[in-house]
Design an enzyme around this catalytic site. Structure first.
Site, PDB file in Angstrom:
ATOM      1  N   SER A 148       8.353 -13.803 -10.079  1.00 48.10           N
ATOM      2  CA  SER A 148       8.363 -12.442 -10.642  1.00 48.10           C
ATOM      3  C   SER A 148       8.221 -12.421 -12.161  1.00 48.10           C
ATOM      4  O   SER A 148       8.782 -11.549 -12.837  1.00 48.10           O
ATOM      5  CB  SER A 148       9.633 -11.686 -10.229  1.00 48.10           C
ATOM      6  OG  SER A 148       9.749 -11.619  -8.827  1.00 48.10           O
ATOM      7  N   LYS A 196       2.623 -12.838 -13.015  1.00 51.03           N
ATOM      8  CA  LYS A 196       1.310 -13.501 -12.933  1.00 51.03           C
ATOM      9  C   LYS A 196       0.209 -12.497 -12.630  1.00 51.03           C
ATOM     10  O   LYS A 196      -0.911 -12.623 -13.136  1.00 51.03           O
ATOM     11  CB  LYS A 196       1.327 -14.598 -11.857  1.00 51.03           C
ATOM     12  CG  LYS A 196       2.180 -15.803 -12.175  1.00 51.03           C
ATOM     13  CD  LYS A 196       1.897 -16.963 -11.228  1.00 51.03           C
ATOM     14  CE  LYS A 196       2.116 -16.604  -9.760  1.00 51.03           C
ATOM     15  NZ  LYS A 196       3.522 -16.257  -9.455  1.00 51.03           N
ATOM     16  N   ASP A 224      -0.249  -7.188  -5.736  1.00 51.61           N
ATOM     17  CA  ASP A 224      -0.929  -7.588  -6.971  1.00 51.61           C
ATOM     18  C   ASP A 224      -2.382  -7.141  -6.990  1.00 51.61           C
ATOM     19  O   ASP A 224      -2.955  -6.935  -8.065  1.00 51.61           O
ATOM     20  CB  ASP A 224      -0.855  -9.105  -7.170  1.00 51.61           C
ATOM     21  CG  ASP A 224       0.454  -9.541  -7.812  1.00 51.61           C
ATOM     22  OD1 ASP A 224       0.906  -8.848  -8.742  1.00 51.61           O
ATOM     23  OD2 ASP A 224       1.024 -10.550  -7.378  1.00 51.61           O
ATOM     24  N   GLU A 277       5.494 -25.137  -0.031  1.00 52.28           N
ATOM     25  CA  GLU A 277       4.380 -24.478   0.645  1.00 52.28           C
ATOM     26  C   GLU A 277       3.145 -24.304  -0.242  1.00 52.28           C
ATOM     27  O   GLU A 277       2.045 -24.095   0.263  1.00 52.28           O
ATOM     28  CB  GLU A 277       4.810 -23.112   1.197  1.00 52.28           C
ATOM     29  CG  GLU A 277       5.384 -22.165   0.166  1.00 52.28           C
ATOM     30  CD  GLU A 277       6.894 -22.202   0.103  1.00 52.28           C
ATOM     31  OE1 GLU A 277       7.492 -21.149  -0.159  1.00 52.28           O
ATOM     32  OE2 GLU A 277       7.480 -23.289   0.311  1.00 52.28           O
ATOM     33  N   CYS A 285       0.507  10.269   4.016  1.00 53.17           N
ATOM     34  CA  CYS A 285       0.549   9.570   5.305  1.00 53.17           C
ATOM     35  C   CYS A 285       1.699  10.095   6.167  1.00 53.17           C
ATOM     36  O   CYS A 285       1.645  11.234   6.617  1.00 53.17           O
ATOM     37  CB  CYS A 285       0.617   8.066   5.085  1.00 53.17           C
ATOM     38  SG  CYS A 285       0.106   7.106   6.545  1.00 53.17           S
ATOM     39  N   LEU A 286       2.759   9.312   6.377  1.00 51.23           N
ATOM     40  CA  LEU A 286       3.899   9.806   7.148  1.00 51.23           C
ATOM     41  C   LEU A 286       4.490  11.043   6.491  1.00 51.23           C
ATOM     42  O   LEU A 286       4.988  11.941   7.172  1.00 51.23           O
ATOM     43  CB  LEU A 286       4.967   8.719   7.279  1.00 51.23           C
ATOM     44  CG  LEU A 286       6.185   9.090   8.123  1.00 51.23           C
ATOM     45  CD1 LEU A 286       5.823   9.229   9.594  1.00 51.23           C
ATOM     46  CD2 LEU A 286       7.304   8.069   7.964  1.00 51.23           C
ATOM     47  N   GLU A 326       5.322   9.064  17.996  1.00 49.30           N
ATOM     48  CA  GLU A 326       5.869   7.803  17.499  1.00 49.30           C
ATOM     49  C   GLU A 326       7.389   7.840  17.540  1.00 49.30           C
ATOM     50  O   GLU A 326       8.041   6.833  17.829  1.00 49.30           O
ATOM     51  CB  GLU A 326       5.400   7.541  16.067  1.00 49.30           C
ATOM     52  CG  GLU A 326       5.979   6.271  15.450  1.00 49.30           C
ATOM     53  CD  GLU A 326       5.622   6.089  13.984  1.00 49.30           C
ATOM     54  OE1 GLU A 326       5.926   5.020  13.424  1.00 49.30           O
ATOM     55  OE2 GLU A 326       5.044   7.011  13.383  1.00 49.30           O
ATOM     56  N   HIS A 347      -4.224   7.441   1.856  1.00 45.30           N
ATOM     57  CA  HIS A 347      -3.409   6.991   0.724  1.00 45.30           C
ATOM     58  C   HIS A 347      -4.231   7.084  -0.569  1.00 45.30           C
ATOM     59  O   HIS A 347      -4.890   6.119  -0.956  1.00 45.30           O
ATOM     60  CB  HIS A 347      -2.965   5.539   0.935  1.00 45.30           C
ATOM     61  CG  HIS A 347      -1.941   5.358   1.998  1.00 45.30           C
ATOM     62  ND1 HIS A 347      -0.597   5.235   1.728  1.00 45.30           N
ATOM     63  CD2 HIS A 347      -2.070   5.283   3.355  1.00 45.30           C
ATOM     64  CE1 HIS A 347       0.074   5.088   2.856  1.00 45.30           C
ATOM     65  NE2 HIS A 347      -0.801   5.114   3.862  1.00 45.30           N
ATOM     66  N   GLU A 349      -3.245   6.936  -3.521  1.00 45.04           N
ATOM     67  CA  GLU A 349      -2.705   6.087  -4.589  1.00 45.04           C
ATOM     68  C   GLU A 349      -3.461   4.768  -4.733  1.00 45.04           C
ATOM     69  O   GLU A 349      -3.440   4.144  -5.802  1.00 45.04           O
ATOM     70  CB  GLU A 349      -1.213   5.809  -4.354  1.00 45.04           C
ATOM     71  CG  GLU A 349      -0.878   4.915  -3.184  1.00 45.04           C
ATOM     72  CD  GLU A 349      -0.694   5.660  -1.864  1.00 45.04           C
ATOM     73  OE1 GLU A 349      -0.065   5.103  -0.940  1.00 45.04           O
ATOM     74  OE2 GLU A 349      -1.198   6.804  -1.763  1.00 45.04           O
TER      75      GLU A 349
END
Length: 530
Positions: free
Chosen positions: A16, A19, A73, A149, A379-380, A403, A506, A508
């Site tokens: 965090s 990068k 990102d 990893e 959306c929702l 749903e 969306h 955004e």
């Protein structure tokens, strides 16, 4: 045309550090010099994509135009540079291994033993060496140096550094902590991080030192000498008032010039970056505050990262500073909603999935509709506005989404037809950019500057039930955005209200620093008008 150059961005000490912001800033600075760039993120987790990850664990899931669920990102990459990313810009360990295993099952390796080196690393290298007409490919590797990893990614970078020669540089981002008790900044974590990287066969060309306090030249010289890096290639990334100040701060210290020099490219004049600096000037001058409530269930700013940034950008271009207030929808009731939303100039009913917190969103939507508070449902959030209207205006008290309630008599939100045979969760929603036709004369038509056909990104399984469209239209909630291919309702609005609009898509995801999204611009404008 020059050969494609490759920039690898890695991180050390802690996660965090930013990068993604540094990668996006490098991209922006190179763009300003006239270069064509792309930025990609390699994440070491085994998930195929972040689509099934909990937002508390990984923040928002960002969606590309071609319908791929990615790391947040990529939102920074797009907002800073204006590029449009695709599934090729987001790679996980899971995708790498799946590709290699599928090839092994197909017999492509002709009986060879499949190993991390060379088969996994070769696949990583293949994806890092992007096809396309790019001058620079910037590759950010997730995680922290030393993580088990991420080792195959580091080995792939080591090999590429040798193969590409001066056509590749490594930018390493580390942390220089300040110890209050000793009143000292400490470089030892950075030295250890670089040593770890060197132990993997990678010598960083450029160091970006994340710091909360200014580093003097003596401190930078110390880091340079202990880490075998040129002094001019040691830059600091101090805390800034805004993430959008980072590119000009990096330019001021010559980060882009250092990259070019390392690759043997003439540096030339420093770009003025006038549009970006004009934006920053607007940001500094935006002092009048407008208070916006985010009604959602994830009490974590990264969960709604793109929405937050889109609101902030729209505020700046409307010459106001947006102050966001998170309102947990699980705690919103008819008794406290007036207190919860008191003094809010506008309300965003946030997206999400599942039952938790939806009744609070419905209560908030009713309060905003009946008190004429500018409201933006995404959306929702849009679906909750539709359900609230059905319950309290159309007279269907049990109205719901299938749903949430499979046996409701009035499923005003229902599962999309093509989703009814889907069994897997990952990557199976309606994803990516789809066309939407706007009704002339509607508020959204005006917001989009009179365009009749737009294209926006989606991430959902459930939709407005067209069986109820006539009832909604007659009662005053207009369906003003329709997908022409599938006849799906994409946008609803109540024209008689100051600003009461819900979008199934969306918006955004499409808002950038230099081109804020028109719907967010229109929403903020409504919030600040008396």
């Amino acid at each position: 045309m020059m050969n494609t150059k490759y920039i690898f961005v890695t991180g050390g000490v802690v996660s965090s550090l930013g990068k993604g912001i540094i990668s996006a800033s490098i991209g922006k600075l190179l763009q300003a010099r006239g270069y064509k760039i792309t930025i990609q993120k390699f994440d070491p987790y085994i998930n195929i994509d972040p689509g099934t990850l909990n937002p508390y664990e990984h923040g928002e899931c960002y969606v590309t135009e071609d319908g791929f669920e990615t790391d947040l990102d990529l939102g920074h990459y797009e907002r800073f540079t204006g590029i449009r990313t695709t599934r090729d810009n987001s790679i996980t360990t899971g995708r790498i291994y799946k590709t290699v295993i599928d090839r092994e099952r197909h017999g492509d390796y002709l009986g060879k033993t499949i190993q991390v080196v060379p088969h996994i690393t070769d696949e990583i290298k293949r994806r890092m060496l992007r096809d396309g007409d790019y001058d620079f490919v910037i590759t950010e590797v997730g995680g922290t140096i030393g993580d088990i990893e991420s080792a195959p990614f580091m080995e792939a970078i080591r090999q590429l550094r040798w193969e590409l020669g001066r056509n590749a540089v490594c930018v390493h981002l580390t942390y220089v902590p300040y110890l209050k008790a000793a009143d000292e900044l400490k470089t030892k974590p950075t030295q250890h991080s670089v040593k770890e990287l060197q132990g993997m066969g990678i010598q960083p060309d450029i160091l970006v030192l994340r710091t909360e306090r200014h580093l003097d030249d003596a401190m930078r010289l110390k880091v340079a000498s202990f880490c075998n890096v040129d002094l001019e290639c040691v830059v600091q990334s101090e805390d800034m008032p805004s993430i959008y100040e980072v590119p000009v701060n990096m330019q001021r210290q010559g980060l882009d010039a250092a990259v070019l020099r390392k690759m043997g490219i003439p540096v030339g004049e420093t770009p003025a970056m006038k549009p970006w600096r004009d934006f920053l000037e607007k940001q500094r001058n935006a002092t009048t505050e407008v208070h916006i409530a985010l009604v959602g269930k994830y009490d974590l700013q990264d969960a709604y990262k793109s929405i937050r940034e889109s609101l902030n950008l729209a505020g700046i271009y409307n010459h106001v500073k947006v102050r966001l207030h998170f309102v947990n929808s699980e705690g919103v009731t008819t008794k406290n909603v007036a207190t919860q939303l008191k003094d809010m100039a506008g309300v965003v009913v946030c997206p999400g999935f599942g039952q938790r917190g939806i009744e609070g969103k419905i209560v908030a939507a009713e309060y905003c509709r009946t008190h004429d508070v500018p409201t933006f449902g995404i959306c929702l959030g849009m679906q909750m506005m539709v359900i609230e209207f059905a319950r309290n205006v159309l007279g269907y008290p049990d109205a719901n989404s299938s749903e949430m309630s499979a046996d409701t008599k009035h499923p005003v939100i229902d599962l999309m037809e093509e989703q009814k045979t889907v069994t897997n969760m990952g990557g199976t929603m309606r994803l990516g950019a789809y066309d939407c036709e706007l009704a002339k004369g509607s508020r959204v038509y005006e917001a989009y500057g009179g365009e009749t056909l737009i294209k926006e990104r989606h991430r959902h399984r459930y939709e407005f039930n067209n069986q109820y469209q006539e009832a909604y239209e007659s009662a005053g909630m207009k369906c003003v955005g329709i997908n022409p291919a599938a006849n799906l309702v994409e946008i609803v609005e109540i024209p008689e209200k100051r600003w009461y609009i819900g979008t199934q898509f969306h918006p955004e995801y499409s808002s950038t620093v230099l081109h804020p999204h028109p719907l967010f611009m229109s929403f903020i404008k409504a919030c600040i008008q008396p």
